[in-house]
Design an enzyme around this catalytic site. Structure first.
Site, PDB file in Angstrom:
ATOM      1  N   LYS A  75       0.816  -1.240  -0.082  1.00 33.92           N
ATOM      2  CA  LYS A  75       0.020   0.014  -0.178  1.00 33.92           C
ATOM      3  C   LYS A  75       0.874   1.365  -0.074  1.00 33.92           C
ATOM      4  O   LYS A  75       2.041   0.992   0.601  1.00 33.92           O
ATOM      5  CB  LYS A  75      -1.118   0.081   1.124  1.00 33.92           C
ATOM      6  CG  LYS A  75      -1.798   1.046   1.383  1.00 33.92           C
ATOM      7  CD  LYS A  75      -3.004   1.055   2.353  1.00 33.92           C
ATOM      8  CE  LYS A  75      -3.896   1.997   2.424  1.00 33.92           C
ATOM      9  NZ  LYS A  75      -4.961   1.825   3.431  1.00 33.92           N
ATOM     10  N   SER A 150      -9.901   2.033   2.427  1.00 32.83           N
ATOM     11  CA  SER A 150      -9.286   2.612   1.638  1.00 32.83           C
ATOM     12  C   SER A 150      -7.948   1.800   0.898  1.00 32.83           C
ATOM     13  O   SER A 150      -7.410   2.109  -0.099  1.00 32.83           O
ATOM     14  CB  SER A 150      -8.333   3.571   2.408  1.00 32.83           C
ATOM     15  OG  SER A 150      -7.612   2.877   3.445  1.00 32.83           O
ATOM     16  N   SER A 174     -10.061  -0.592   6.756  1.00 32.63           N
ATOM     17  CA  SER A 174      -9.539  -0.598   5.278  1.00 32.63           C
ATOM     18  C   SER A 174      -8.788  -1.497   4.754  1.00 32.63           C
ATOM     19  O   SER A 174      -8.481  -1.658   3.742  1.00 32.63           O
ATOM     20  CB  SER A 174      -8.543   0.692   5.333  1.00 32.63           C
ATOM     21  OG  SER A 174      -9.379   1.875   5.111  1.00 32.63           O
TER      22      SER A 174
HETATM   23  N1  GLN Z   1     -13.489   4.198   5.777  1.00 35.90           N
HETATM   24  C1  GLN Z   1     -12.628   4.484   7.138  1.00 35.90           C
HETATM   25  C2  GLN Z   1     -12.486   6.028   7.022  1.00 35.90           C
HETATM   26  O1  GLN Z   1     -12.621   6.743   5.981  1.00 35.90           O
HETATM   27  C3  GLN Z   1     -11.572   3.644   7.454  1.00 35.90           C
HETATM   28  C4  GLN Z   1     -10.358   3.930   6.785  1.00 35.90           C
HETATM   29  C5  GLN Z   1      -9.262   3.264   7.395  1.00 35.90           C
HETATM   30  O2  GLN Z   1      -9.446   2.115   7.645  1.00 35.90           O
HETATM   31  N2  GLN Z   1      -8.128   3.703   6.741  1.00 35.90           N
HETATM   32  O3  GLN Z   1     -11.904   6.658   7.923  1.00 35.90           O
END
Ligand code: GLN
Length: 473
Positions: A75, A150, A174
């Site tokens: 990532k 994400s 995410s």
């Molecule tokens: N979707 C969540 C957010 O927007 C979690 C994102 C994540 O785990 N990095 O914060």
């Protein structure tokens, strides 16, 4: 495409070279990457050099690591020495880290070959990868749908066969949510079991690094390779990662598993709930004691998270001011330079989070917002603790729906945030949870079952996950 475990075995025995394995995966990337867009950068030259080095080690007779010659996608919020790390944000334009994240060092030491940096929602804020400054990643199962986020690029890379394993980060879901939407396994380990050194911080008290893979066994192996104490991360626990691989075939006979009531009702699509009920029934048939359990405070998880995570993010992201990292928009005064740089460099969602977080932390509001969210966080942990007095592991859907279409939720941030209702409480509690593919929804898209466990309960979690996976073959 073969599994990471088979690849390592065949490279170790000399049956296949690391270069051959790499070429096969670069071929898959060449074929489909233009439509999937899993990567911000494919690191072909570095990968060839790393694979050549592994082959030279094979020729010399070793020593070879457990991931010898295994391609891995990383990532793009994990620092990679000499390779641009963008967090899919324009604000990091031109920044090249001078060091590797500990997890990247450990993968390389185990013989893994990094093939590229994967696309993501900007600074990991989002659930669909639509917030990337470089355009979205598409779901390899249906290009008209999102891969989740994400870590959408990392999930898509594994689902498309670009690499058998990848790394993501999970602050509120995410890793698990994109794993569910792309039909792969994704693990969010216990807070502190995997080093955060070199992970670009979003919400430091919530962030954890973890793997994506096609199978539970591969994910277990990656956790063992990247996990364990790191003196460079002050929140790193002093022990090795729980020995999960050796318990994968233990089965679930006699285990107590709770199906979380609050995650099976309103807001969960009926076809998803149906698959999770089928998973619960199968676990019961396999000898587990399965019951519904209420974990009441999880219903406040989303509200608490959207104060705690933005509060931490607003502080963590203050370092991107045009002085030290990436983009700088010049102006007559320092103040104006910082304002112009941040205005140009950050996307809308990141700006929204910074404003939310700054507000929640501001004088006069701190106790009412941030302080209250921390109290809710404690209640969530207590409710989970109470459930874990009666159960070894818990079960729920990973995501309330299967993969949705592009643009479906971008107009309304709240509908996007609701996607994380099943995953967010875990991060607030610091516990582990993972997503395992469990069949398809009515639209033919993958459904993920989430297995949750108490802190350091990874052995129980992986046993349940392995059993669920086994029930499908
Ligand atoms: N979707 C969540 C957010 O927007 C979690 C994102 C994540 O785990 N990095 O914060």
């Amino acid at each position: 495409m073969s599994s990471a475990i088979d690849i390592a075995a065949s490279v170790q025995s000399g049956e296949r070279s690391a270069i051959e394995v790499l070429e096969e995966h670069l071929g898959a990337i060449a074929e489909r990457e233009s439509e999937v867009h899993a990567f911000n950068l494919v690191t072909t030259d570095q990968a060839i050099a790393a694979a050549t080095a592994v082959d030279e080690l094979v020729a010399k007779g070793g020593p070879l690591g457990p991931l010898a010659g295994v391609p891995v996608a990383i990532k793009d919020n994990l620092c990679t020495r000499g390779v641009a790390t963008t967090c899919s944000s324009k604000i990091l334009e031109g920044w090249v880290p001078p060091y590797d994240a500990t997890v990247v060092t450990r993968l390389a030491a185990a013989g893994a070959i990094m093939v590229g940096k994967t696309n993501m929602d900007e600074f990991a804020m989002g659930s669909s990868t639509e917030n990337s400054a470089f355009g979205p990643t598409r779901n390899p199962h249906d290009l008209s749908r999102v891969p989740g986020g994400s870590s959408g690029g990392s999930a898509a890379a594994v689902a498309a066969g670009f690499a058998p394993i990848s790394l993501g980060s999970d602050t509120g879901g995410s890793i698990r949510q994109p794993a569910a939407l792309c039909g792969v396994v994704g693990v969010k380990p216990t807070y502190g079991t995997v080093s955060r050194l070199g992970l670009v911080a979003f919400g430091s008290s919530l962030d954890q690094v973890g793997p994506f893979a096609n199978t539970v066994a591969e994910a277990a192996l990656v956790c063992e390779v990247i996990g364990g104490h790191d003196p460079g991360d002050s929140t790193s626990l002093p022990q090795a990662f729980p020995a999960v691989s050796e318990h994968l075939s233990d089965g679930v006979q006699g285990m107590r598993i709770g199906l979380i009531t609050e995650m099976m009702g309103e807001g969960i699509a009926p076809d998803v709930a149906k698959r999770i009920r089928a998973a619960a029934e199968w676990l019961a048939a396999a000898g587990a004691e399965v019951e519904e359990v209420s974990v009441p405070a999880v219903t406040y998880g989303l509200s608490a998270y959207y104060l705690v995570a933005p509060a931490e993010a607003s502080s963590n992201l203050s370092r991107y001011d045009g002085v030290r990292y990436g983009l700088r928009v010049d102006a007559p005064t320092t103040g104006e330079m910082m304002e112009l740089t941040r205005t140009a460099g950050f996307g809308d969602e990141v700006k929204r989070r910074i404003m939310l977080g700054t507000y929640a932390l501001s004088a006069g509001y701190y106790d009412a917002f941030y302080g209250t969210a921390l109290k809710v966080r404690t209640l969530i942990r207590r409710d989970f603790d109470a459930a874990y007095e009666r159960f070894d592991a818990l079960l729920s859907p990973t995501s309330p729906t299967t993969a949705f279409s592009f643009g479906d939720k971008t107009a309304d941030p709240m509908s996007m945030y609701l996607n994380d209702v099943c995953t967010i409480a875990t991060n607030l509690a610091g516990h582990p949870a993972m997503s395992v593919p469990y069949g398809l929804g009515d639209d033919g898209m993958p459904v993920g079952a989430q297995v949750l466990a108490p802190a350091l309960g990874e052995v129980a979690m992986f046993r349940v996950a392995a059993a669920l996976e086994g029930s499908l073959v």
